[in-house]
Structure formats: C-alpha cells, structure tokens
Write a protein that holds these residues in place. Structure first.
Motif, PDB file in Angstrom:
ATOM      1  N   UNK A  28       0.837  -1.202   0.000  1.00 60.59           N
ATOM      2  CA  UNK A  28       0.000   0.000   0.000  1.00 60.59           C
ATOM      3  C   UNK A  28       0.872   1.251   0.000  1.00 60.59           C
ATOM      4  N   UNK A  29       1.908   1.257   0.823  1.00 65.75           N
ATOM      5  CA  UNK A  29       2.817   2.405   0.884  1.00 65.75           C
ATOM      6  C   UNK A  29       3.468   2.664  -0.463  1.00 65.75           C
ATOM      7  N   UNK A  30       3.995   1.614  -1.057  1.00 61.93           N
ATOM      8  CA  UNK A  30       4.706   1.713  -2.339  1.00 61.93           C
ATOM      9  C   UNK A  30       3.834   2.320  -3.425  1.00 61.93           C
ATOM     10  N   UNK A  79      -7.561   4.554  -5.323  1.00 65.84           N
ATOM     11  CA  UNK A  79      -8.362   3.746  -4.392  1.00 65.84           C
ATOM     12  C   UNK A  79      -8.420   2.288  -4.822  1.00 65.84           C
ATOM     13  N   UNK A  80      -8.389   2.045  -6.139  1.00 61.78           N
ATOM     14  CA  UNK A  80      -8.376   0.667  -6.623  1.00 61.78           C
ATOM     15  C   UNK A  80      -7.083  -0.030  -6.226  1.00 61.78           C
ATOM     16  N   UNK A  81      -5.981   0.702  -6.325  1.00 62.33           N
ATOM     17  CA  UNK A  81      -4.686   0.149  -5.937  1.00 62.33           C
ATOM     18  C   UNK A  81      -4.648  -0.157  -4.449  1.00 62.33           C
ATOM     19  N   UNK A  82      -5.179   0.760  -3.640  1.00 59.62           N
ATOM     20  CA  UNK A  82      -5.168   0.562  -2.192  1.00 59.62           C
ATOM     21  C   UNK A  82      -6.011  -0.654  -1.801  1.00 59.62           C
ATOM     22  N   UNK A  83      -7.155  -0.809  -2.465  1.00 59.74           N
ATOM     23  CA  UNK A  83      -8.018  -1.954  -2.175  1.00 59.74           C
ATOM     24  C   UNK A  83      -7.352  -3.278  -2.525  1.00 59.74           C
TER      25      UNK A  83
END
Length: 295
Positions: A28-30, A79-83
């Motif tokens: 998530x950080x990356x 948001x898609x990436x975080x999910x």
C-alpha cells in the motif's frame, strides 16, 4: 554483540503471518506514494486518438495534466490500488517466504535459483488477485476517463465487457511479472548480501538494493507492460481495432504496426522512475515492518 537479534532468522512459527502483514503494509505504501508517476506512464503507453492525450515526456505530461485537469487527475484510480495492493502484497510476500523456506533458501550462501523460483511463485499468486484492480486502475487513469468510483467502474466494465475484461491481460501480466519479480528478487538479494553481508537490519542497504532491483526489472519488462496497458484499456478506446484486441500477440502486432520498435518502450522512463523509488520504499517498509511487528 551477544544479545543482537538476527531479524531475518526469528522463529518460523511467527514468520508467515508477519511476512504477510509486512508485505501488505509495504504494498500500500509503495503504490500510493508513486501513483502520479504511474498515471503518467499509463497515459504515455495508451495509443490515443486525440492530440490532447499525447505526451512527449514526464514533465510535459505532468504540466499538461495538472493545468488542464487539475492535480487530482493524477491520483484518479489510487483507491483501486489501495483496495487490491494490501491483500495482493500480503499473498506475494507470504508466498515468497514460504517457497524460499520450503526450497531451502535459508541454508546460507548465494542461491539465486531458489530466490528466483520463490519470486516467480509469489507473483503468480498475487497477480491473480491484483489483476482486476489493475484493470480498473488503468481505466480510471486514462485521459477523459468516465469513472470516478472504483465500484462504478467495476460494475460498468462487467456489464459491458463481462468477467473476461478483468483477466484478458492476466497471461501478459504473468509473462511480464514472473521475469520482473524473478529479476527483482534476485538482484535485491544479491545486492543486499553484497552491501549487508551480516544480514542485519540496514535501511540504507535495503533502499539501494531495492532501487537497483526495481530499475533493472522495470527496464527489461517494459515491452510487455505496453502490451498489458493496451489490453487493459481497450474498452476505453474509440479505435475499433484497439477495442477488438484479444491477447498479448495481438497487442504486439498492433504496437509493431503502429509504432515500430519505439512503441515497445513507451513510458519506460516513468515506469523506471516509478519502480526504483517505489521498490526501494517497498523493501524498506517490508524489512522495517518485519522488525516492528516482531518486537
């Protein structure tokens, strides 16, 4: 010192869970930190029909997007990436550590084959989970995207193109990600061992090794990434040929026909710029959380 803890050699009964949590946090950080550069890479790789969506470089893209669409456009799709990134990276690192342990990767000495095999297995598992989220991310990143919500995008893409739209790029993703991850993990482990032969927690060695590993892997696999982007954004194109693209070889044919060799390296600079610091941050976060969670 006698009481020094080897953070990579703690009891295995705590290892898998720790590695998965650390991997999720690192993922998530990356992705979140480097997302604007990734958005620019996606736009540079798309075969756009409008001159307004053609960019000559990172600086040109950043200036034009921020001035005409606002800075928020560079974060569209995050948001898609975080999910997806948290669970996918948890699976990724958990699989990597499990396979490396199973194959005897902790026995000591350089074992590039074992490391590469563990990295490849980790990628096959994590990409199966992440691929649909990546499709939605790129649909939201393109110029004049109709989507502002991840769930709206999922619903519309599924309704118009079916489940296959979320996995049309999966074979290409694996063709790219398996060598990417094998190269990345191998370079990382070799450079880390060179810089930090005692295997201690060393942020500087993790950052340098992660950046070099990410840059090498990103550069080598750029042609496959261009094909993947073409497949994942086909539903947004007004070009009938692009909308009908069916797989990796079909994508390669179109890229070659329209842009020659140069087409296979679209977006290489932002891709490398994304992966070098993001890989450095990912490995730094991963190694840090391994220590922090175990304490």
């Amino acid at each position: 010192m006698a009481d020094e803890v080897d953070y990579e050699a703690l009891p295995s009964n705590a290892g898998l869970g720790v590695n998965m949590i650390a991997g999720a946090m690192a993922g998530v950080t990356e992705h979140a930190v480097m997302f604007p550069i990734d958005s620019i890479k996606t736009r540079m790789q798309v075969f756009a029909t409008s001159p307004a969506a053609v960019y000559t470089g990172i600086g040109n893209a950043f200036t034009r997007i921020s001035s005409t669409e606002g800075m928020r456009a560079l974060w569209r799709g995050v948001s898609s990436v975080i999910l997806g990134a948290g669970p996918a990276h948890a699976v990724h690192f958990g699989t990597y550590e499990f396979v490396k342990d199973f194959a005897g990767g902790r026995a000591g000495g350089n074992q590039p084959l074992t490391t590469a095999m563990a990295g490849a297995a980790a990628t096959i598992a994590s990409d199966a989970l992440m691929n649909p989220f990546d499709v939605i991310k790129q649909r939201m990143q393109v110029h004049q995207s109709e989507f502002r919500s991840v769930f709206t995008a999922m619903r519309v893409v599924y309704r118009n193109e079916g489940l296959a739209a979320f996995y049309v790029s999966y074979p290409t993703t694996l063709m790219m990600s398996v060598p990417f991850t094998a190269v990345q993990f191998t370079v990382y482990e070799q450079v880390k061992r060179l810089l930090n032969p005692r295997g201690e927690y060393s942020p500087s060695s993790h950052v340098i090794a992660g950046a070099l590993a990410g840059g090498v892997a990103a550069g080598v696999t750029t042609p496959l990434d261009v094909a993947k982007t073409l497949l994942q954004t086909r539903g947004t194109s007004q070009d009938s040929e692009l909308r009908r693209v069916r797989g990796m070889w079909d994508a390669f044919r179109i890229i070659w026909t329209r842009d020659g060799v140069r087409g296979f390296f679209r977006g290489m600079s932002p891709r490398m710029l994304t992966h070098m610091p993001s890989n450095a941050l990912c490995w730094l976060s991963y190694e840090f959380f391994k220590v922090a969670i175990r304490e």
